[in-house]
Design a protein around this motif. Structure first.
Motif, short mmCIF file in Angstrom:
data_model
loop_
_atom_site.label_atom_id
_atom_site.label_comp_id
_atom_site.label_asym_id
_atom_site.label_seq_id
_atom_site.Cartn_x
_atom_site.Cartn_y
_atom_site.Cartn_z
N PHE B 68 0.84 -1.20 0.00
CA PHE B 68 0.00 0.00 0.00
C PHE B 68 0.87 1.24 0.00
O PHE B 68 2.02 1.20 0.40
N ILE B 70 1.87 4.89 1.27
CA ILE B 70 1.72 5.83 2.38
C ILE B 70 1.52 7.23 1.83
O ILE B 70 0.60 7.95 2.18
N LEU B 71 2.42 7.59 0.95
CA LEU B 71 2.32 8.86 0.25
C LEU B 71 2.53 8.53 -1.22
O LEU B 71 3.05 7.47 -1.53
N LEU B 74 5.60 6.64 -2.39
CA LEU B 74 6.27 6.16 -1.18
C LEU B 74 5.33 5.18 -0.51
O LEU B 74 4.25 5.56 -0.10
N PHE B 136 12.48 3.05 1.23
CA PHE B 136 11.70 3.47 2.39
C PHE B 136 11.33 2.26 3.25
O PHE B 136 11.53 2.26 4.47
N PHE B 139 14.27 0.99 4.88
CA PHE B 139 14.65 1.86 5.99
C PHE B 139 13.83 1.53 7.24
O PHE B 139 14.37 1.45 8.35
N ILE B 140 12.53 1.31 7.05
CA ILE B 140 11.68 0.98 8.19
C ILE B 140 12.21 -0.27 8.89
O ILE B 140 12.43 -0.29 10.10
N GLU B 143 15.67 0.25 10.57
CA GLU B 143 15.58 0.93 11.86
C GLU B 143 14.99 0.00 12.92
O GLU B 143 15.45 -0.05 14.05
N LEU B 147 17.05 -0.92 16.14
CA LEU B 147 16.61 -0.45 17.46
C LEU B 147 16.23 -1.62 18.35
O LEU B 147 16.53 -1.64 19.54
N ILE B 173 21.12 5.81 15.79
CA ILE B 173 20.29 6.97 15.47
C ILE B 173 20.98 7.83 14.41
O ILE B 173 20.35 8.26 13.44
N LEU B 177 19.54 8.64 10.77
CA LEU B 177 19.27 9.98 10.26
C LEU B 177 20.01 10.21 8.94
O LEU B 177 19.47 10.83 8.02
N PHE B 180 18.02 8.57 6.39
CA PHE B 180 16.84 9.39 6.13
C PHE B 180 17.18 10.53 5.16
O PHE B 180 16.47 10.77 4.18
N PHE B 181 18.30 11.17 5.44
CA PHE B 181 18.74 12.28 4.59
C PHE B 181 18.99 11.76 3.18
O PHE B 181 18.54 12.36 2.18
N ILE B 183 17.84 9.10 1.72
CA ILE B 183 16.62 8.66 1.03
C ILE B 183 15.82 9.87 0.55
O ILE B 183 15.30 9.91 -0.56
N ILE B 184 15.79 10.88 1.40
CA ILE B 184 15.00 12.06 1.03
C ILE B 184 15.67 12.78 -0.14
O ILE B 184 15.00 13.28 -1.05
N PRO C 394 10.68 5.91 11.08
CA PRO C 394 9.62 5.64 10.11
C PRO C 394 8.61 4.65 10.66
O PRO C 394 8.97 3.75 11.40
N PHE C 474 1.45 5.24 9.08
CA PHE C 474 1.35 4.41 7.89
C PHE C 474 0.28 4.89 6.93
O PHE C 474 0.29 4.53 5.76
#
Lengths: 124, 499, 489
Positions: B68, B70-71, B74, B136, B139-140, B143, B147, B173, B177, B180-181, B183-184, C394, C474
């Motif tokens: 699905f 998200i944006l 993305l 993305f 990345f999820i 992380e 973590l 972390i 980050l 994140f940078f 990927i963005i 995320p 999400f």
């Protein structure tokens, strides 16, 4: 010279601004809380004056429609709004004073600096 | 019908362990046996499911779809190709063996109720990294894995562990980050971060370099690349041994996997060569190799030495990428397999020694080979493989890497490989020699080791033996299954990296 | 029928607020029931408005049937429908928590007054979101200020009284500035309605540039004070940390944001874009937001009181909203506006979780929280989710707003702000994660016996918000599409 004439022409704006600044200064610099509240009121009075004077028309009269037409009226809207403003100011003043009374009952002083001092002493 | 099942499998191997981790958590309230059994079952079933994905990728097939969004642009997507399959395969295989090993090992440790759910959860998130269809999603899971595995690192809750854990967390972390940078930036430049749309960035620019640099920081952190390796030698040894085996054997590889994807999907070979990023990568790799191997020499703690050795070995993998040719890539992917097998063997063996004797210091291990022959046997095979002695798998990967280096016209790298092998020999051989040929009398004073046969339980030595043997089996014949897989993965990757 | 809904919301809230205050202390259960009922109704209305506006577009309502420019106009556009949804949903959830917590934190004879003030505050905030009239906006701002101070000082403990007095004095200064700005705009345009003022301003800009510039500056100062934009934040830490937990949640989650919304409305709907050429207001806001983000995070790191830490963290987070406003374009603005909702959820949740900890164990000091996770696993789990969201992991909604802000900053080719966002995430991690770690892995200090059980009624709202954080991490699409329509993307 010109600027002085301009100021004199609009002296009510000038006075309003002076009041605003006096009030603001009192509010932010005085440590006595009662004086802060007084400053608050002076500031608000300045603003009210300013607002009301916007609607003033030189030579105009109160906007009560008379039988004969052709008369000059002042703009009633600012006055009406400022009535609301005054109500708000009064309620804020009452609320602030009641808080000060509470603080006075606890600390025995109305001075913000002294209260801060008492508190740091207590913390230690 | 069949395709539906095959399409679902990549999702299944992620969801199943994550779901089971909850079940294990609940069951641990009831009985420890059930908890242990469930975790092994989960790991085995996951491995079987991963194996079952083979037919869909065997002939260069790719499964890619979006679950699905998200944006716009993305979303959570799935992608399974031969490379992701390879890594998922080796991860779930090692995980399965470690989960068996863990049952006996963890019986000495506290808070097993926390360990097993986390252990299985991390399996799910680790596989999630491999089957992710875009950066993305990757990345999820990256992380999530990083973590959550914090809990594994600090499992023993000693001051030392907590300090190492804090370092690990902060570095994670920072790495997250940076990712994140990166990927963005990629998203901004390319409008997509998917792995399935071919090369995303084709024009070198400052922004592209910034993206590359941040990818390098993010994934390099995980892969223990110099100068971002500082957390690794602290964090890996303090974890309980099964967890160390996975941290060093598998989770480091997620960083390598990420870098491979970055080099061959986000960018492509001509771009990397044109912008000279391969040189940057090569220099870092060489420093990582030399530094890791050299510092490992000075470590007295067995697990710390192994951790530094991991740093050095990850250097090989990064070097293999920096060469940017197909042969080197074969060696690269094969070394990912080899190192996963070797390092998990070594850590598990070290764990068995600690479990049985409580000894961590290398100088105390004289004669341990007589006491724990199977454990030390597996250790020896893996250590020899590390050094690169034929016919073990470490040799095969180094050989292929060296060929790749020669192909690329950089014999200097071959030299580095040799130097590093020498250093590996210097720090592994003394352990082996002392273990088998050292005697009781060499112990000074209080620590005396009974030298009659007293190996760890079967639950621990069988996984060890399997892993040790696999180091041997996959090196013996040059054309074994894993090598074929690396050949396919490398050519697939190489193709995708060509414009 | 739907035309009357916006005004019905405000009238209902104010009316019931009045009724509740008369109920007397004997019937405080009734007071809570009534308040919750009204909040529920208002929430349903806002959801209805949201989907109505989503389908049919914005509409306006003339209060008392007087058309503008004479009467007061309420205007329900995408932005205000979105903000209404945020206000009503969060405040509903928070008050459910408050039913139990407030009995514990407040004297029993003021509970019905609390309900009354709470409704008044919410009504005023809804008014701010809805109104299309400058003076009306001023009145609502004043009401919300007094009500906000009220729900702090109602605790009747001297810290609260001091904090609320400080808040009141600074707020009134802000309101004064706002009224002066209104006067100046009225002076040159002769109108108070946003639409009419906006029509006039471009024409009078060449004639009275200073008036407009001064009005704009005064508005920024006044709304900046109220929404605690650095360095005008001095009142916030004391006020938000000493207040009862539900108040803290509402103050940090909603009240400071609504003034930012008011600023967005004024910048978007009233001031002409040419004004930014005269005075670089947006750059000043951006500069302040960067300072807020960094300073807020750094000061938060050294706090030892958990609620104070959360309060300083709010200062940093409001910086994100202002960063979006300062960038003023495209995805960055969308990110800033989205952060209003996301941060409202996170911070409300974190304050409520902190409130739960204080309720159950009486601990406020961060270093005493060691091992609390073992005794309050669900609460600390929620706290962990909140911490993840603050860092922008995320899968949580904090990530989505940061993603948008960062993309927007890159769109405008200002990667510096991306670096600020990342740095702040790192700082957030440095002060949020140790709390989580200590809570779960530290050895507990306090004996078990002092520990009180947490009623389910308090735990449920916290969990709902925690689930919301993940859900909108999400599935941000519905909220985001609304925001994008609001800013015309």
């Amino acid at each position: 010279m010109e600027i002085i004439i301009k100021i004199l022409d609009n002296y009510y704006y000038f006075v309003a601004m002076v009041l605003f600044v006096i009030g603001l200064h009192t509010m932010l610099t005085h440590s006595n809380m009662i004086k802060k509240v007084m400053g608050m009121n002076i500031m608000e009075t300045g603003i009210f004056l300013f607002f009301v004077s916007i609607g003033y028309v030189r030579g105009g009269r109160a906007p009560i429609i008379a039988e004969e037409g052709g008369l000059l009226y002042i703009n009633p809207l600012p006055s009406a709004l400022i009535l609301t403003g005054i109500v708000v100011a009064v309620s804020v003043t009452a609320y602030a004073l009641s808080l000060i009374v509470k603080l006075y009952a606890t600390y025995g002083t109305c001075d913000a600096d002294e209260i801060a001092m008492l508190r740091t002493r207590e913390d230690q | 019908m069949d395709t539906a099942i095959y399409n679902f499998l990549p999702v299944w191997v992620v969801i199943f362990p994550i779901f089971m981790s909850i079940v294990i958590f609940v069951s641990s309230r009831r009985s420890e046996k059930m908890r242990d059994g469930l975790s092994v079952t989960t790991a085995v079933l996951t491995f079987i499911s991963v194996v079952a994905m083979y037919p869909s990728v065997a002939d260069g097939g790719v499964i890619a779809y979006t679950i699905f969004d998200i944006l716009p642009g993305l979303g959570i997507t799935v992608r399974l190709d031969i490379l992701s399959f390879s890594l998922a395969l080796i991860s779930s295989f090692v995980w399965m063996l470690v989960s068996i090993y863990a049952i006996d090992y963890m019986s000495h440790e506290h808070a097993g109720d926390r360990f097993y759910p986390i252990f299985i959860f991390v399996l799910g998130s680790c596989l999630g990294i491999f089957v992710a269809g875009d950066f993305f999603t990757l990345f999820i899971f990256f992380e999530l894995m990083s973590l959550i595995s914090y809990v594994l690192v600090i499992h023993e809750e000693t001051r030392e562990a907590l300090r190492a854990g804090y370092k690990y967390l902060i570095m994670t972390i920072i790495g997250g980050l940076a990712l994140f940078f990166a990927i963005i930036l990629t998203f901004e430049l390319a409008g997509s971060v998917s792995l399935s749309e071919g090369t995303l960035i084709t024009v070198p620019s400052t922004m592209a370099f910034l993206a590359f640099l941040n990818f390098l920081i993010g994934f390099g952190m995980k892969a223990g690349m110099f100068p971002l390796h500082v957390w690794l030698p602290d964090a890996h040894p303090v974890a309980p041994s099964p967890a160390s085996a996975l941290l060093s054997g598998i989770m480091l590889k997620t960083g390598a996997y990420g870098l491979l994807r970055v080099l061959f999907t986000v960018f492509n070979i001509p771009l990397v060569k044109e912008a000279n990023w391969d040189i940057l990568l090569g220099v870092l790799a060489v420093i990582t190799i030399v530094l890791g191997s050299a510092v490992a020499l000075t470590q007295d703690d067995l697990k710390r030495r192994l951790a530094y050795s991991s740093v050095g070995q990850m250097g090989y993998i990064i070097m293999g990428m920096a060469l940017l040719n197909e042969k080197a890539l074969v060696g690269d992917v094969f070394h990912i397999f080899s190192h996963a097998l070797m390092k998990s063997t070594l850590f598990l063996a070290a764990g068995a020694i600690i479990w049985k004797t409580g000894l961590r210091n290398i100088n105390d291990l004289h004669g341990i080979g007589k006491k724990m022959p199977v454990t030390m046997g597996a250790f020896t095979i893996a250590a020899l493989a590390m050094i690169g002695i034929p016919p073990l798998n470490g040799f095969l990967s180094k050989w292929t890497l060296a060929l790749g280096a020669l192909d690329a016209g950089v014999p200097f790298y071959v030299f580095i490989l040799l130097v590093s092998s020498l250093l590996n020999g210097l720090y592994y051989l003394p352990i082996i020699i002392a273990a088998f040929f050292g005697g009781e009398n060499e112990h000074e004073g209080e620590e005396s080791l009974a030298l009659e046969y007293d190996d760890a339980t079967y639950g621990m030595i069988i996984p060890l033996a399997v892993l040790g043997l696999s180091c041997f089996v996959f090196g013996l014949m040059p054309h074994n299954f894993l090598f074929e897989l690396s050949l396919k993965a490398a050519s697939f990757l190489f193709q995708s990296g060509m414009p | 029928m739907y035309l009357h809904l916006p005004v019905l919301m405000v009238v209902l809230l104010f009316g019931v607020s009045f009724v509740v205050s008369l109920l007397g202390k004997k019937r405080r259960n009734l007071a809570f029931q009534l308040t919750l009922l009204v909040l529920g109704i208002v929430f349903i209305i806002s959801i209805y408005l949201l989907q109505h506006v989503g389908k049919e577009g914005p509409f306006s309502y003339h209060v008392g049937g007087w058309p503008p420019p004479w009467g007061v106009e309420l205007y329900v556009d995408y932005l205000s429908a979105y903000v209404l949804m945020v206000l009503t949903s969060i405040s509903f959830v928070v008050l459910i928590y408050g039913v139990e917590d407030l009995r514990h934190e407040l004297k029993s004879d003021v509970l019905h007054w609390y309900c009354s003030l709470y409704l008044l505050l919410l009504g005023a905030m809804c008014g701010i979101a809805l109104t299309n009239d400058l003076f009306n906006l001023y009145v609502f701002i004043e009401i919300s200020t007094i009500a906000a101070c009220g729900i702090i000082s109602i605790k009747d403990d001297r810290k609260c009284i001091e904090a609320s007095l400080k808040y009141l004095i600074l707020s009134v200064m802000g309101s004064g500035c706002f009224l002066l700005a209104v006067a100046m705009l009225y002076m040159i345009t002769g109108n108070l309605n946003f639409t009419y003022v906006a029509q006039e301003l471009p024409h009078v800009l060449p004639l009275y540039p200073y008036n407009i510039v001064i009005a704009l500056s005064l508005i920024i100062v006044s709304l900046g004070v109220k929404s605690a934009l650095f360095p005008l934040h001095v009142w916030l830490p004391d006020a938000h940390s000493s207040a009862p937990s539900p108040s803290s949640a509402v103050l940090s989650g909603l009240v400071i944001k609504i003034y930012a919304v008011a600023l967005v409305k004024l910048l978007f709907q009233v001031f002409p874009p040419q004004i930014f050429e005269v005075i670089p207001v947006l750059d000043i806001v951006l500069f302040l937001s960067v300072l807020a983000i960094l300073a807020g995070s750094i000061i938060a790191m050294v706090q030892d009181d958990i609620k104070k830490m959360l309060a300083y963290s709010s200062i940093a987070q409001i910086g994100f909203v202002f960063m979006g406003i300062g960038l003023f374009e495209g995805r960055a603005l969308a990110g800033g506006l989205l952060h209003i909702f996301n941060h409202a959820m996170m911070k409300a949740m974190l304050f409520l979780a902190a409130g739960l900890i204080i309720y159950a164990s009486g601990i406020r000091k961060i270093r005493d929280l060691k091992g609390i996770g073992m005794r309050m696993p669900l609460t600390m789990l929620a706290f962990t989710v909140g911490a993840f969201s603050m860092v922008g992991i995320p899968g949580t909604n904090g990530f989505i707003s940061k993603w948008h802000l960062a993309l927007g900053a890159l769109d405008l080719e200002r990667p510096f702000f991306v670096a600020v966002i990342l740095l702040s995430s790192l700082l957030n991690g440095i002060y949020y994660f140790p709390i989580v770690i200590d809570a779960f892995f530290g050895t507990q200090i306090m004996p078990q016996s002092e520990h009180k059980d947490v009623p389910a009624l308090m735990l449920v709202p916290v969990m709902v918000l925690a689930v919301g954080i993940i859900f909108f991490g999400f599935y941000p699409a519905p909220v985001l599409s609304f925001i994008e329509r609001a800013i015309g993307l």
